[in-house]
Design a protein around this motif. Structure first.
Motif, mmCIF file in Angstrom:
data_model
loop_
_atom_site.group_PDB
_atom_site.id
_atom_site.type_symbol
_atom_site.label_atom_id
_atom_site.label_comp_id
_atom_site.label_asym_id
_atom_site.label_seq_id
_atom_site.Cartn_x
_atom_site.Cartn_y
_atom_site.Cartn_z
ATOM 1 N N GLN A 1 102.806 57.456 -1.689
ATOM 2 C CA GLN A 1 103.832 56.550 -1.185
ATOM 3 C C GLN A 1 103.965 56.704 0.327
ATOM 4 O O GLN A 1 103.977 57.814 0.851
ATOM 5 N N GLY A 2 104.032 55.581 1.025
ATOM 6 C CA GLY A 2 104.175 55.586 2.478
ATOM 7 C C GLY A 2 102.858 55.563 3.233
ATOM 8 O O GLY A 2 102.844 55.403 4.442
ATOM 9 N N ILE A 3 101.743 55.738 2.535
ATOM 10 C CA ILE A 3 100.425 55.703 3.172
ATOM 11 C C ILE A 3 99.828 54.315 2.973
ATOM 12 O O ILE A 3 99.778 53.799 1.862
ATOM 13 N N GLN A 4 99.389 53.716 4.054
ATOM 14 C CA GLN A 4 98.775 52.385 4.026
ATOM 15 C C GLN A 4 97.318 52.518 4.438
ATOM 16 O O GLN A 4 97.009 53.233 5.387
ATOM 17 N N SER A 5 96.425 51.841 3.740
ATOM 18 C CA SER A 5 95.008 51.857 4.109
ATOM 19 C C SER A 5 94.674 50.623 4.941
ATOM 20 O O SER A 5 95.411 49.638 4.934
ATOM 21 N N ALA B 1 96.016 44.520 6.893
ATOM 22 C CA ALA B 1 96.909 45.671 7.058
ATOM 23 C C ALA B 1 96.141 46.761 7.799
ATOM 24 O O ALA B 1 94.910 46.793 7.764
ATOM 25 N N HIS B 2 96.870 47.630 8.470
ATOM 26 C CA HIS B 2 96.254 48.736 9.200
ATOM 27 C C HIS B 2 96.690 50.068 8.603
ATOM 28 O O HIS B 2 97.820 50.223 8.145
ATOM 29 N N SER B 3 95.789 51.018 8.653
ATOM 30 C CA SER B 3 96.036 52.341 8.095
ATOM 31 C C SER B 3 97.129 53.073 8.866
ATOM 32 O O SER B 3 97.209 52.987 10.094
ATOM 33 N N THR B 4 97.914 53.818 8.123
ATOM 34 C CA THR B 4 98.914 54.690 8.742
ATOM 35 C C THR B 4 98.331 56.075 9.016
ATOM 36 O O THR B 4 99.033 56.948 9.524
#
Length: 104
Positions: free
Chosen positions: A6-10, A28-31
């Motif tokens: 949760q909270g991590i974006q690829s 979308a961009h990675s966190t």
């Protein structure tokens, strides 16, 4: 990542491999990397595009000719891996299979 915490974006993008200039459109961009950076480089994206095109061509005889009204998608699992002692990541295709529906 198949299921990031949760909270991590690829990074999520569409790579227009067959278009002039081969544009990449990010959804979308990675966190996991600083803003403005991407997880894989442009050259890695190009290498991935070449591999995916080869996989698609390999399956083409089974699914018929590619036409504007007849296409098929592929579900391909891949990763870039760096082995101990290596400085460059290499593309590894983990599996590839035609996507159900064949463009219907």
């Amino acid at each position: 990542m198949v299921l990031p915490p949760q909270g991590i974006q690829s990074d999520q993008f569409v790579y227009h491999y067959d278009m002039p200039g081969q544009p990449i459109v990010f959804l979308a961009h990675s966190t996991l990397v600083p803003p403005g950076e991407t997880v894989i480089s442009r050259s890695q994206t190009e290498q991935l595009g070449q591999a995916l095109a080869a996989i698609h061509a390999f399956f083409a005889p089974v699914y018929g000719p590619l036409t504007p009204d007849h296409f098929y998608a592929m579900d391909v699992e891949w990763k870039y891996n760096t082995e101990p002692g290596e400085t460059e990541s290499r593309l590894v295709i983990k599996q590839a299979r035609p996507y159900p529906g064949r463009g219907q």
